[in-house]
Design a protein around this motif. Structure first.
Motif, short mmCIF file in Angstrom:
data_model
loop_
_atom_site.label_atom_id
_atom_site.label_comp_id
_atom_site.label_asym_id
_atom_site.label_seq_id
_atom_site.Cartn_x
_atom_site.Cartn_y
_atom_site.Cartn_z
N GLY A 1 -11.49 15.20 -15.32
CA GLY A 1 -12.93 14.98 -15.38
C GLY A 1 -13.62 14.97 -14.04
N VAL A 2 -12.90 15.24 -12.98
CA VAL A 2 -13.47 15.26 -11.63
C VAL A 2 -14.20 16.58 -11.40
CG1 VAL A 2 -12.92 15.17 -9.17
CG2 VAL A 2 -11.60 13.79 -10.80
N LYS A 3 -15.44 16.52 -10.91
CA LYS A 3 -16.17 17.74 -10.59
C LYS A 3 -15.63 18.33 -9.29
CE LYS A 3 -20.68 19.61 -9.33
NZ LYS A 3 -22.11 19.32 -9.03
N THR A 4 -15.20 19.58 -9.33
CA THR A 4 -14.74 20.28 -8.14
C THR A 4 -15.66 21.46 -7.87
OG1 THR A 4 -13.23 21.72 -9.36
CG2 THR A 4 -12.36 19.59 -8.63
N HIS A 5 -15.59 22.00 -6.64
CA HIS A 5 -16.49 23.08 -6.25
C HIS A 5 -15.78 24.44 -6.14
CE1 HIS A 5 -18.77 19.48 -5.08
NE2 HIS A 5 -19.84 20.24 -5.23
N LEU B 1 0.83 -1.21 0.00
CA LEU B 1 0.00 0.00 0.00
C LEU B 1 0.86 1.25 0.00
CD1 LEU B 1 -2.87 1.28 0.36
CD2 LEU B 1 -2.39 1.29 2.82
N HIS B 2 0.53 2.17 -0.90
CA HIS B 2 1.21 3.46 -0.94
C HIS B 2 0.28 4.46 -1.63
CE1 HIS B 2 5.03 5.98 -2.04
NE2 HIS B 2 4.44 6.41 -0.93
N GLY B 3 -0.03 5.56 -0.96
CA GLY B 3 -0.92 6.54 -1.57
C GLY B 3 -1.11 7.78 -0.72
N ILE B 4 -2.02 8.62 -1.18
CA ILE B 4 -2.32 9.88 -0.52
C ILE B 4 -3.82 9.99 -0.33
CG2 ILE B 4 -2.22 12.40 -0.67
CD1 ILE B 4 0.56 11.25 -0.53
N GLN B 5 -4.24 10.41 0.86
CA GLN B 5 -5.63 10.83 1.03
C GLN B 5 -5.63 12.30 1.43
OE1 GLN B 5 -8.93 9.47 3.99
NE2 GLN B 5 -9.36 8.55 2.00
N ALA B 6 -6.39 13.07 0.64
CA ALA B 6 -6.51 14.51 0.90
C ALA B 6 -7.97 14.86 1.13
CB ALA B 6 -5.97 15.30 -0.30
N TRP B 7 -8.19 15.95 1.87
CA TRP B 7 -9.51 16.53 2.01
C TRP B 7 -9.48 17.92 1.39
CZ3 TRP B 7 -10.78 15.94 7.95
CH2 TRP B 7 -10.84 14.57 8.29
N VAL B 8 -10.53 18.22 0.63
CA VAL B 8 -10.70 19.53 0.02
C VAL B 8 -11.93 20.18 0.66
CG1 VAL B 8 -11.14 20.78 -2.13
CG2 VAL B 8 -9.67 18.75 -2.14
N ALA B 9 -11.74 21.30 1.33
CA ALA B 9 -12.87 22.00 1.95
C ALA B 9 -13.80 22.54 0.88
CB ALA B 9 -12.37 23.13 2.83
N LEU B 10 -15.09 22.57 1.19
CA LEU B 10 -16.08 23.09 0.24
C LEU B 10 -16.33 24.57 0.48
CD1 LEU B 10 -18.68 20.18 0.46
CD2 LEU B 10 -17.11 20.65 -1.43
N PRO B 11 -16.56 25.34 -0.59
CA PRO B 11 -16.96 26.74 -0.40
C PRO B 11 -18.22 26.83 0.44
CG PRO B 11 -16.48 26.27 -2.71
CD PRO B 11 -16.51 24.94 -2.00
N THR B 12 -18.41 27.95 1.12
CA THR B 12 -19.53 28.11 2.04
C THR B 12 -20.86 27.74 1.40
OG1 THR B 12 -18.31 29.89 3.12
CG2 THR B 12 -20.66 29.71 3.62
N GLU B 13 -21.07 28.15 0.15
CA GLU B 13 -22.36 27.91 -0.51
C GLU B 13 -22.60 26.44 -0.85
OE1 GLU B 13 -19.60 29.52 -3.83
OE2 GLU B 13 -19.85 29.69 -1.65
N LEU C 1 -10.30 29.64 0.63
CA LEU C 1 -11.73 29.68 0.90
C LEU C 1 -12.08 30.48 2.14
CD1 LEU C 1 -12.76 25.96 0.22
CD2 LEU C 1 -12.85 27.92 -1.34
N GLY C 2 -11.08 30.88 2.92
CA GLY C 2 -11.35 31.56 4.18
C GLY C 2 -11.32 30.60 5.35
N GLN C 3 -11.77 31.06 6.50
CA GLN C 3 -11.64 30.30 7.74
C GLN C 3 -12.48 29.03 7.72
OE1 GLN C 3 -13.41 31.66 11.64
NE2 GLN C 3 -11.25 32.02 12.09
N ARG C 4 -11.85 27.93 8.17
CA ARG C 4 -12.56 26.66 8.37
C ARG C 4 -12.19 26.12 9.74
NH1 ARG C 4 -14.84 28.42 4.82
NH2 ARG C 4 -15.61 27.48 2.87
#
Length: 297
Positions: A167-171, A116-128, A243-246
């Motif tokens: 092709g990944v939908k991002t916000h 096993l070798h990889g990356i897991q990331a989290w992308v915060a969503l815009p407020t809306e 995105l500002g404060q989270r």
């Protein structure tokens, strides 16, 4: 050219699974919308590995999780009905929005062993979009454009970079790419984004006359335009618009402390649906319910 160097910190997820945590970091909580970044492995899992290594069902709100592997296989199950393995050079993109639960299991490893070798990331969503409906998408092949030139082999994971679009939908505006470089090869760093970083997943690189090695994230200034591999190297290139404060607590991300407290209460009370195919166990809420320090991009 380098604003900050962040060293990965080793963290145990239980069952013998250890990761290198990079984001959030006390002095740099986010890079663009990227609010969490874990380096998994490299780790050899023997056939018959204990189920304790699995990541049992747990909840998220206010973010998208991005799972990307260099090697190995993980089985994903979630509360919107998804059940799909992620394999090398594929992407599992799960948007939690108002709430989702999921598990990650090492079933291939249990059956036959795995590396096993990889990356897991989290992308915060815009407020809306923080309360958008939860969703899951899997991407491979043409969705993830690849290129090769002068000792650099690249794959775009999400967003826009190197004249390509994934092709990944991002916000929100972002880019995320995987580069493999031969020793001595030079690679461009995408421009046009307010915040950018490199992560050395393997090998050693040189930026502005300084060398950096495996496990280091380099937060870049606006002047940084390229880097060179000192030896064969695997590099993640990422960034985007702030995105500002989270606020972060456990697996929850939000622009509102009250929303984090509500999510914690919902999980504690069993009000968040578990995956249909994996609803016999779950990770309980940690003891301390207080939200963490805010993340500022």
């Amino acid at each position: 050219m380098i604003e900050m160097v962040i060293e990965q910190r080793r963290r145990s997820l239980g069952g013998g699974l250890e990761v290198g945590r990079v984001l959030p970091f006390a002095k740099r909580r986010m890079v663009g919308p990227f609010v969490f970044f874990d380096h998994m492995g490299p780790l050899d899992l023997a056939a018959g590995v204990d189920r304790g290594v699995d990541v049992r069902p747990h909840p998220h709100i206010g973010l998208s999780t991005v799972t990307y592997l260099f090697a190995g296989e993980m089985m994903h199950r979630d509360s919107v009905g998804s059940e799909l393995a992620v394999r090398p050079h594929e992407v599992n993109w799960m948007t939690a929005g108002r709430g989702i639960t999921h598990s990650e299991r090492f079933e291939k490893a249990r059956a036959e062993g795995d590396h096993l070798h990889g990356i897991q990331a989290w992308v915060a969503l815009p407020t809306e979009f923080e309360e958008t409906d939860p969703s899951f998408s899997h991407h491979e092949g043409a969705d993830l454009p690849q290129w090769e030139a002068a000792g650099v082999r690249g794959q775009l994971i999400a967003g826009n970079a190197y004249g390509l679009t994934a092709g990944v939908k991002t916000h929100s505006p972002l880019f995320y790419a995987h580069l493999d470089l031969d020793g001595g090869a030079k690679a461009e760093i995408p421009s046009g984004h307010a915040e950018r970083a490199l992560y050395v997943a393997a090998g050693e690189i040189e930026v502005g006359g300084m060398r950096y090695a495996t496990g280091q994230m380099l937060v870049l200034s606006a002047q940084a335009s390229h880097f060179t591999a000192v030896q064969p190297s695997t590099i993640m290139v990422l960034g985007g618009e702030p995105l500002g404060q989270r606020f972060l607590y456990w697996n929850f991300v939000s622009s509102s402390k009250d929303r984090l407290e509500q999510a914690a209460a919902d999980w504690r009370a069993g009000r968040m649906k578990l995956p249909d195919a994996d609803d016999k166990e779950f990770i309980p809420l940690p003891e301390d319910p207080a939200p963490s320090a805010p993340a500022m991009s």
